[in-house]
Structure formats: C-alpha cells, structure tokens
Design a protein around this motif. Structure first.
Motif, mmCIF file in Angstrom:
data_model
loop_
_atom_site.group_PDB
_atom_site.id
_atom_site.type_symbol
_atom_site.label_atom_id
_atom_site.label_comp_id
_atom_site.label_asym_id
_atom_site.label_seq_id
_atom_site.Cartn_x
_atom_site.Cartn_y
_atom_site.Cartn_z
ATOM 1 N N MET A 153 54.308 79.941 35.911
ATOM 2 C CA MET A 153 53.112 80.948 36.014
ATOM 3 C C MET A 153 53.434 81.825 37.201
ATOM 4 O O MET A 153 53.308 83.188 36.985
ATOM 5 C CB MET A 153 51.987 79.984 36.721
ATOM 6 N N LEU A 154 54.463 81.472 38.196
ATOM 7 C CA LEU A 154 54.713 82.394 39.057
ATOM 8 C C LEU A 154 55.601 83.444 38.818
ATOM 9 O O LEU A 154 55.571 84.816 38.947
ATOM 10 C CB LEU A 154 55.270 81.901 40.507
ATOM 11 N N HIS A 185 58.619 63.921 38.028
ATOM 12 C CA HIS A 185 57.597 64.625 37.787
ATOM 13 C C HIS A 185 56.492 64.132 36.497
ATOM 14 O O HIS A 185 57.274 63.717 35.493
ATOM 15 C CB HIS A 185 58.082 65.941 37.061
ATOM 16 N N VAL A 218 61.845 82.809 41.248
ATOM 17 C CA VAL A 218 61.917 81.351 41.135
ATOM 18 C C VAL A 218 63.224 80.919 41.324
ATOM 19 O O VAL A 218 63.929 81.285 40.251
ATOM 20 C CB VAL A 218 60.932 80.840 40.176
ATOM 21 N N ALA A 227 47.112 82.611 42.185
ATOM 22 C CA ALA A 227 47.804 82.701 40.812
ATOM 23 C C ALA A 227 46.914 81.784 39.862
ATOM 24 O O ALA A 227 46.469 82.092 38.753
ATOM 25 C CB ALA A 227 49.086 82.216 40.794
ATOM 26 N N HIS A 228 46.494 80.446 40.736
ATOM 27 C CA HIS A 228 45.690 79.631 39.540
ATOM 28 C C HIS A 228 44.268 80.158 39.567
ATOM 29 O O HIS A 228 43.742 79.688 38.729
ATOM 30 C CB HIS A 228 45.858 78.169 40.522
ATOM 31 N N PRO A 269 45.240 74.451 33.501
ATOM 32 C CA PRO A 269 45.906 74.323 34.399
ATOM 33 C C PRO A 269 47.657 74.372 33.624
ATOM 34 O O PRO A 269 47.756 74.407 32.639
ATOM 35 C CB PRO A 269 46.202 72.865 34.485
ATOM 36 N N GLU A 286 51.945 75.038 34.780
ATOM 37 C CA GLU A 286 53.109 74.782 35.774
ATOM 38 C C GLU A 286 53.507 75.678 36.639
ATOM 39 O O GLU A 286 53.469 76.957 36.296
ATOM 40 C CB GLU A 286 54.278 74.316 34.696
ATOM 41 N N ASN A 287 53.384 75.573 37.883
ATOM 42 C CA ASN A 287 53.354 76.506 38.998
ATOM 43 C C ASN A 287 54.761 77.471 38.813
ATOM 44 O O ASN A 287 54.445 78.800 38.916
ATOM 45 C CB ASN A 287 53.738 75.950 40.362
ATOM 46 N N SER A 288 55.785 76.861 38.578
ATOM 47 C CA SER A 288 56.935 77.787 38.568
ATOM 48 C C SER A 288 56.865 78.865 37.478
ATOM 49 O O SER A 288 57.306 80.211 37.663
ATOM 50 C CB SER A 288 58.437 77.061 38.464
ATOM 51 N N LEU A 345 49.910 80.258 45.679
ATOM 52 C CA LEU A 345 49.590 79.670 44.491
ATOM 53 C C LEU A 345 48.050 79.772 44.044
ATOM 54 O O LEU A 345 47.582 79.694 43.012
ATOM 55 C CB LEU A 345 50.076 78.169 44.619
ATOM 56 N N ARG A 346 47.413 79.542 45.071
ATOM 57 C CA ARG A 346 45.880 79.599 44.731
ATOM 58 C C ARG A 346 45.436 80.936 44.070
ATOM 59 O O ARG A 346 44.546 80.511 43.235
ATOM 60 C CB ARG A 346 44.997 79.501 46.277
#
Length: 52
Positions: A18-19, A37, A26, A5-6, A12, A14-16, A2-3
């Motif tokens: 982006m991954l 959330h 995912v 990718a960010h 900013p 959303e994590n999923s 995650l780090r």
C-alpha cells in the motif's frame, strides 16, 4: 503515515504494498526466520503445526 494510508483503503491491505503504491520508498531488511507472518487461515494452520 500508516493510519493515513489505511484511512483511504477500502479493505485491509498489506502495508508495504500500500505504501509503495502511494509513492513511498519501501525496503527490506534481514529478519528472524522464526518471526512468521500470519495473514490467512492457511498461515495459521501452518503455525499451529509448528507449535505442537
């Protein structure tokens, strides 16, 4: 993961999502409906109503 990718994200995100865009797998898992959330001011307003 995650780090890294960010580090390349211009803002900013959303994590999923982006991954997934980076090619990572995912999946979703069952969760607790009480685990809300909060990502926007509108979400926060809903939570504030619920905790009254």
């Amino acid at each position: 993961m995650l780090r890294a990718a960010h580090a390349d994200a211009p803002r900013p995100v959303e994590n999923s999502g982006m991954l997934a865009a980076l090619g990572h797998r995912v999946v979703t898992v069952p969760g607790d409906p009480a685990n809300l959330h909060v990502a926007t001011l509108e979400d926060l307003a809903v939570v504030r109503l619920l905790v009254r």
